[in-house]
Design an enzyme around this catalytic site. Sequence first.
Site, PDB file in Angstrom:
ATOM      1  N   CYS A 151       0.820  -1.207   0.000  1.00 48.63           N
ATOM      2  CA  CYS A 151       0.000   0.000   0.000  1.00 48.63           C
ATOM      3  C   CYS A 151       0.856   1.260   0.000  1.00 48.63           C
ATOM      4  O   CYS A 151       0.664   2.152  -0.806  1.00 48.63           O
ATOM      5  CB  CYS A 151      -0.946   0.003   1.184  1.00 48.63           C
ATOM      6  SG  CYS A 151      -2.242  -1.210   0.938  1.00 48.63           S
ATOM      7  N   HIS A 152       1.787   1.352   0.946  1.00 49.34           N
ATOM      8  CA  HIS A 152       2.629   2.542   0.995  1.00 49.34           C
ATOM      9  C   HIS A 152       4.079   2.167   1.193  1.00 49.34           C
ATOM     10  O   HIS A 152       4.889   2.971   1.623  1.00 49.34           O
ATOM     11  CB  HIS A 152       2.153   3.494   2.092  1.00 49.34           C
ATOM     12  CG  HIS A 152       0.669   3.635   2.128  1.00 49.34           C
ATOM     13  ND1 HIS A 152      -0.120   2.884   2.944  1.00 49.34           N
ATOM     14  CD2 HIS A 152      -0.162   4.385   1.380  1.00 49.34           C
ATOM     15  CE1 HIS A 152      -1.391   3.167   2.719  1.00 49.34           C
ATOM     16  NE2 HIS A 152      -1.449   4.070   1.777  1.00 49.34           N
ATOM     17  N   GLY A 153       4.399   0.893   0.920  1.00 49.99           N
ATOM     18  CA  GLY A 153       5.794   0.478   0.895  1.00 49.99           C
ATOM     19  C   GLY A 153       6.458   0.270   2.247  1.00 49.99           C
ATOM     20  O   GLY A 153       7.539   0.806   2.494  1.00 49.99           O
TER      21      GLY A 153
END
Lengths: 187, 431
Positions: A151-153
């Site tokens: 999703c956001h690493g």
Amino acid sequence: MADSANAGQGGAGHDDEGTSRRDFLYLAVGAVGAVGAASAVWPLIDSLNPAADIRALATSRVDLSPIEEGQAITITWQGKPVFIRHRTAEEIETAEEVPLDDLIDPEPDAERVIEPQWLVMVGICTHLGCIPLGQSSSDPKGDFGGWFCPCHGSHYDTSGRIRKGPAPRNLDVPTYEFADDTTIVIG
Amino acid sequence: MSGLKTNNRVIKWFDHRLPVFSYVNEHLVDYPAPRNLNYMWNFGSLAGIALVIMIATGLLLAMQYTPHVDHAFDSVERIMRDVNFGWLIRYIHMNGASFFFIVVYLHMFRGLYYGSYKAPREILWGLGVIILLLMMGTAFMGYVLPWGQMSYWGATVITNLFSAIPLVGDSIVSWLWGGFSVDNPTLNRFFGLHYLLPFVIAAVVFLHLWALHRFGSNNPLGIDAKGPQDKIPFHPYYTVKDMFGLGIFLILFALFIFYAPNYMGHPDNYIEADPLVTPAHIVPEWYFLPFYAMLRAITFDISIPFTGIVLIDAKLGGVLTMFGSILLLFFLPWLDSSPVRSSRFRPLHKQFFWVLVVACLVLGYVGAKPPEQPWVTIGQIATAYYFAHFLIILPLLGRLERPKPLPASISDPVLKSDGSGASQAKPMEKA
Ligand code: HEM
Ligand code: FES
């Protein structure tokens, strides 16, 4: 508010500061009213909290025997995914060797497991709740060989600890215990 | 204005007892509007029409929809396949949300360009920001209802934002969910709120118009009307202009509904929600992308220098930045200290305005990209510009900029438009 209360100029009860008994009554009634309103509103707000049937969700019992070394399974507990990984000796070693200073949320591997080969964690990214990849052998496992949240690493290591990315905490370890050598009870 | 003119005795009788006809006459017929309004003034009425379209189609959808995790997805598919014209009603509602946001964003940038938020219209502007927040809540919860993969994971990510709040965050999140994850109680309450909020929006729109009609519309020159010669009655001049704008709007709207109904959506939302599988790439609806980019721009902790004590971790920082970007707009009337409203007479503000537009578009683009370089850095720069624009540039411009001379009145530049450089207003652009 004193204006209207004191409209009848020079009324009884004035003290030197120009406050009156009526001001006091207004404040007292206001305070009691506010407490009353708050306690009346609480049941309404609390009704939105998890209901008894949801809170009563049973514990989950898991048989670990079919999980081969190097394999991982995902089960659900309280509607949340729980990752159970049968770690290889190598994975355990890398997890144990990391100096605590390298960690964003310092926690030794030993504190995250009961038996080192069994890593049990809530499979929910501590950033914003996505499910990290890494459970199946074809998944990307991130820069630290554990899990990767697309999703956001966020990158997690083989102990499920956050190493890189926006997540603030390591993956949560639920309370669980071994019922026998190959069965755990979560919750 | 002389008030309602009618010979109909029934209307007179009724109006004497409940003056709704007078009211409509005062606000939509005789209402004096500046004579130089351009097409950027169409978007307010379009937003109102979009709200009506959403409420009408939403009501019909609600009559066919089942708010339960086991049935929601299927009930929406049934609307698409079995219900007579269900596909049309749903596509109008889906694309209507996007068009609503397009119209409202244009409406807001219009306000930014022409300084419509300045005194005496601060409350009017603030009510508009409240409407935007309510719309965002409504659209977010509506998107959860079809219970597809994006519905579920969007809801998970956004509700988890609140867990960033120190101490009480986790309790708040489980209170929002009514459980330990996004589940049936969450879907039910979102449906209830999605039904309610549009009516709250309608009420705030009413206040918005009340505040508007107190001082009347701003106009492209940004100067106050000096007298009746600067105004024309709303009907027929602006009713006609608004109808024309509506025609264009409906053509574009129909193009999407009939030819590209899913263009602005995400294919993953046609996969039923699965709490055990996160889609590889979660993106919100396009109208949230700039804010999503700001959320992800904060990848670093904010700590006291040299001590390593973290004041605000990256997660909370992202959340504060995202909400801050909207809350900031409430203070805009006081941040912009220039007494001149319209950018036509503010050469520097005009340029920075367009930089802001570009920054917002860049943020929207970055929001759709995976969180990797170079997008992270680009997003950080655009976020920094967004905040600098409002917090640094606008307050400084008010002091440093030298505005061009203002025309004496609204009708003035129209009358001596030939050759005189007093204004760039296109003569009789309007009526
Ligand atoms: C401010 C106005 C509104 C906005 C911005 C809005 C937005 C949305 C959005 C974005 C969706 C998801 C569409 C999809 O992907 O399928 C949706 C679904 C839905 N909305 Fe609304 N809505 C509004 C008003 C209403 C109202 C007033 C009602 C009820 C009276 C309603 C009832 C529904 C229902 C039942 C669904 C689920 C069916 C579906 O997904 O198509 N909406 N809404
Ligand atoms: S939810 Fe995992 S990185 Fe954001």
